[in-house]
Design a protein around this motif. Structure first.
Motif, PDB file in Angstrom:
ATOM      1  N   ASP A   1       0.868  -1.173   0.000  1.00 29.82           N
ATOM      2  CA  ASP A   1       0.000   0.000   0.000  1.00 29.82           C
ATOM      3  C   ASP A   1       0.908   1.226   0.000  1.00 29.82           C
ATOM      4  O   ASP A   1       1.527   1.552   1.007  1.00 29.82           O
ATOM      5  N   ASN A   2       1.005   1.893  -1.142  1.00 29.11           N
ATOM      6  CA  ASN A   2       1.961   2.995  -1.297  1.00 29.11           C
ATOM      7  C   ASN A   2       1.384   4.365  -0.936  1.00 29.11           C
ATOM      8  O   ASN A   2       1.976   5.386  -1.280  1.00 29.11           O
ATOM      9  N   SER A   3       0.260   4.382  -0.262  1.00 36.05           N
ATOM     10  CA  SER A   3      -0.282   5.665   0.189  1.00 36.05           C
ATOM     11  C   SER A   3       0.576   6.212   1.331  1.00 36.05           C
ATOM     12  O   SER A   3       1.249   5.466   2.047  1.00 36.05           O
ATOM     13  N   ILE A   4       0.557   7.524   1.507  1.00 36.22           N
ATOM     14  CA  ILE A   4       1.339   8.172   2.561  1.00 36.22           C
ATOM     15  C   ILE A   4       0.721   7.855   3.920  1.00 36.22           C
ATOM     16  O   ILE A   4      -0.495   7.940   4.105  1.00 36.22           O
ATOM     17  N   LYS A   5       1.560   7.476   4.883  1.00 35.37           N
ATOM     18  CA  LYS A   5       1.108   7.165   6.242  1.00 35.37           C
ATOM     19  C   LYS A   5       1.573   8.275   7.187  1.00 35.37           C
ATOM     20  O   LYS A   5       2.746   8.340   7.554  1.00 35.37           O
ATOM     21  N   PRO A   6       0.679   9.166   7.587  1.00 35.83           N
ATOM     22  CA  PRO A   6       1.075  10.250   8.496  1.00 35.83           C
ATOM     23  C   PRO A   6       1.516   9.709   9.851  1.00 35.83           C
ATOM     24  O   PRO A   6       1.056   8.652  10.302  1.00 35.83           O
TER      25      PRO A   6
ATOM     26  N   ASP B   1      10.502   6.027   5.295  1.00 34.61           N
ATOM     27  CA  ASP B   1       9.710   5.709   4.112  1.00 34.61           C
ATOM     28  C   ASP B   1       8.268   6.081   4.451  1.00 34.61           C
ATOM     29  O   ASP B   1       7.608   5.408   5.252  1.00 34.61           O
ATOM     30  N   LYS B   2       7.768   7.163   3.858  1.00 38.44           N
ATOM     31  CA  LYS B   2       6.467   7.701   4.252  1.00 38.44           C
ATOM     32  C   LYS B   2       5.292   6.846   3.797  1.00 38.44           C
ATOM     33  O   LYS B   2       4.148   7.115   4.183  1.00 38.44           O
ATOM     34  N   THR B   3       5.582   5.820   3.018  1.00 38.27           N
ATOM     35  CA  THR B   3       4.515   4.875   2.671  1.00 38.27           C
ATOM     36  C   THR B   3       4.406   3.770   3.721  1.00 38.27           C
ATOM     37  O   THR B   3       3.554   2.895   3.605  1.00 38.27           O
ATOM     38  N   LYS B   4       5.283   3.808   4.742  1.00 34.12           N
ATOM     39  CA  LYS B   4       5.260   2.833   5.826  1.00 34.12           C
ATOM     40  C   LYS B   4       4.800   3.512   7.115  1.00 34.12           C
ATOM     41  O   LYS B   4       4.818   4.736   7.248  1.00 34.12           O
ATOM     42  N   SER B   5       4.433   2.697   8.100  1.00 38.99           N
ATOM     43  CA  SER B   5       3.918   3.213   9.358  1.00 38.99           C
ATOM     44  C   SER B   5       5.040   3.737  10.247  1.00 38.99           C
ATOM     45  O   SER B   5       6.229   3.526   9.988  1.00 38.99           O
ATOM     46  N   PHE B   6       4.655   4.399  11.340  1.00 35.79           N
ATOM     47  CA  PHE B   6       5.630   4.850  12.327  1.00 35.79           C
ATOM     48  C   PHE B   6       6.413   3.674  12.893  1.00 35.79           C
ATOM     49  O   PHE B   6       7.624   3.789  13.141  1.00 35.79           O
TER      50      PHE B   6
END
Length: 506
Positions: free
Chosen positions: A287-292, A484-489
């Motif tokens: 899932d390549n969406s941005i994860k804030p 990597d902003k497509t990954k979680s914290f």
């Protein structure tokens, strides 16, 4: 004697005349009140079967009422009106009730944008006067909230009892999501259902709210599908949740609307013996969406929050990750968790004394290692800066292999005696220090079958591992990681710790 009889006779005549006057006055007043109530109900777009009025007790009963208040539709078996303030009604055209009781009501609130504009709906048949109810009682009712009239309800609550105090309805309040204002609410519910998303439902066995204290028993998040069916329905990797919390208690709890946004506040919130299971299939496309980061998520959350203290006690978290086809998922387990979270709020973020959010946690990692973890971040900070630190004491190869072997086709020998980490970061990168102590550490890289050893790769890996360092601790400074902003914290946290561990091993 004759004089006494005359007195008695005049007395009886006087009583008869008085009763006659009361009877006819009562009948006239009842008709006037009934006509007034009927006219008011018609003006307020209320349907009903019958109305009875008792002028002596000051009560009225409406049979089978059905009314609409903004986006809410209410139908009931019976509505009892107790102590209508007739003087206010006839003198000042104000409707003030001391008590109203709904018996077995069905309350349905729709939220669809396709519904008719409540302003237009109420322009012809609207509330022209203020209506005040000192005490509204709901007995054996049901509340449903859905997007529209045609789909399954998103929220369903069975209400054994519900009491609302100092309720106030005006033309202006009908335009709000809750079509009235109130001072206090108490609720006793023996069933709650909420559709969280297409894959998960939330259920509560019992919910009680009284005097600002909310008690919830047996809260569950239940997947709608098995792991296999869940994976088949996903186009990209996604978490599947299972949660069971036997008891939640919130003190100093309040709720309402801040403009058109739901607002929840609690002074202290307690979770006891929560069991949380998260499953993810890494074989699915990313899932390549941005994860804030969490600070941004909370800052931009539609619901307004102010939770002063959240305490989680004696709880567990299991994360399962399927990374190798045909093999069971790897597991990371945290048990005996005690967590304290302070200052979770997205209200008044512009204040100079706005407090940062802090997390302090301790747990058993993989059932054997003592883990301590601390974190701090500022929800109002647009740079999303954070700090996390912690230490882990004593983890064996067996515990590590329960995740490494099924997830990464790696098997290790030896023991990590202790690990310490401390990182500062933001949404882009992080920098920090680690300290690691291990001994007799070996790595075996497995073949694709997950059982046979790849001797060549295993030999190369062990050649570059540092020799036994059981008698000293390896400090690593200025360990960096790029997010990597497509990954979680949590992926970011793992990168930080992994980079420090690799530098110590190699």
């Amino acid at each position: 004697m004759e004089k006494k009889y005359k007195i008695l006779l005049y007395t009886f005549i006087g009583l008869a005349v008085l009763l006659g006057v009361v009877y006819f006055a009562n009948k006239i007043v009842k008709q006037k009140i009934k006509a007034g109530i009927e006219q008011e109900l018609l003006n307020s777009n209320v349907e009903y079967k019958d109305i009875s009025v008792d002028i002596i007790s000051g009560s009225s009963v409406v049979s089978s009422p059905k009314l609409k208040l903004g986006s809410a539709t209410i139908s009931s078996e019976e509505l009892s009106v107790i102590d209508l303030d007739y003087k206010e009604y006839f003198s000042n055209n104000k409707i003030v009730f001391d008590r109203i009781v709904f018996k077995k009501p069905e309350i349905h609130i729709t939220q669809s944008d396709t519904l008719k504009d409540p302003d237009k709906e109420n322009s012809k048949k609207g509330f022209k006067e203020d209506i005040k109810i000192r005490h509204l009682v709901i007995q054996e009712g049901h509340l449903k909230i859905s997007e529209n009239d045609t789909i399954k309800e998103q929220l369903y609550i069975s209400l054994k009892n519900m009491d609302i105090y100092d309720l106030h309805i005006t033309e202006a309040s009908l335009k709000n999501k809750i079509p009235f204002s109130f001072r206090e609410v108490s609720i006793n519910s023996d069933s709650l259902f909420y559709s969280l998303d297409p894959e998960h439902d939330l259920q509560v066995k019992n919910l009680q709210l009284k005097k600002g204290t909310l008690n919830i028993s047996d809260l569950r998040i239940i997947p709608k599908f098995s792991k296999t069916e869940f994976d088949q329905r996903q186009k990209v990797e996604k978490d599947r949740f299972e949660l069971n919390v036997p008891r939640i208690k919130m003190k100093g709890f309040s709720w309402g609307f801040n403009g058109d946004k739901l607002q929840l506040e609690s002074a202290t919130t307690f979770f006891e013996k929560a069991d949380f299971l998260v499953y993810r299939n890494k074989l699915l496309p990313d899932d390549n969406s941005i994860k804030p980061l969490y600070s941004q998520k909370l800052r931009e959350l539609e619901t307004k929050l102010k939770f002063d203290t959240i305490q989680i006690s004696n709880s567990s978290l299991i994360y399962e990750e399927k990374s190798v086809a045909g093999k069971p998922p790897g597991k990371v387990m945290f048990s005996e968790m005690d967590v304290t979270i302070a200052n979770v709020s997205n209200l008044n973020m512009e204040a100079e004394n706005f407090q940062p959010t802090t997390i302090k946690a301790k747990a058993k990692f993989m059932g054997e290692s003592n883990l301590n973890f601390n974190m701090e971040f500022d929800i109002s900070d647009l740079e999303d800066k954070f700090n996390f630190s912690g230490n882990l004491v004593g983890i064996s190869a067996g515990a590590m292999n329960s995740f490494l072997k099924p997830a990464l086709n790696i098997e290790v020998e030896g023991k990590i005696s202790s690990m310490f980490f401390n990182f500062y970061g933001n949404d882009d990168n992080a920098l920090g220090d680690t300290r690691l102590q291990y001994h007799d550490f070996k790595v075996e890289i497995l073949k694709k079958d997950g059982y046979s050893k790849n001797k060549i790769l295993s030999g190369l890996a062990n050649l570059i591992l540092k020799k036994n360092v059981a008698n000293k601790k390896i400090d690593q400074k200025n360990i960096s990681a790029t997010r990597d902003k497509t990954k979680s914290f949590w992926n970011f946290l793992w990168l930080c710790i992994r980079n420090g561990a690799l530098k110590s091993f190699l």
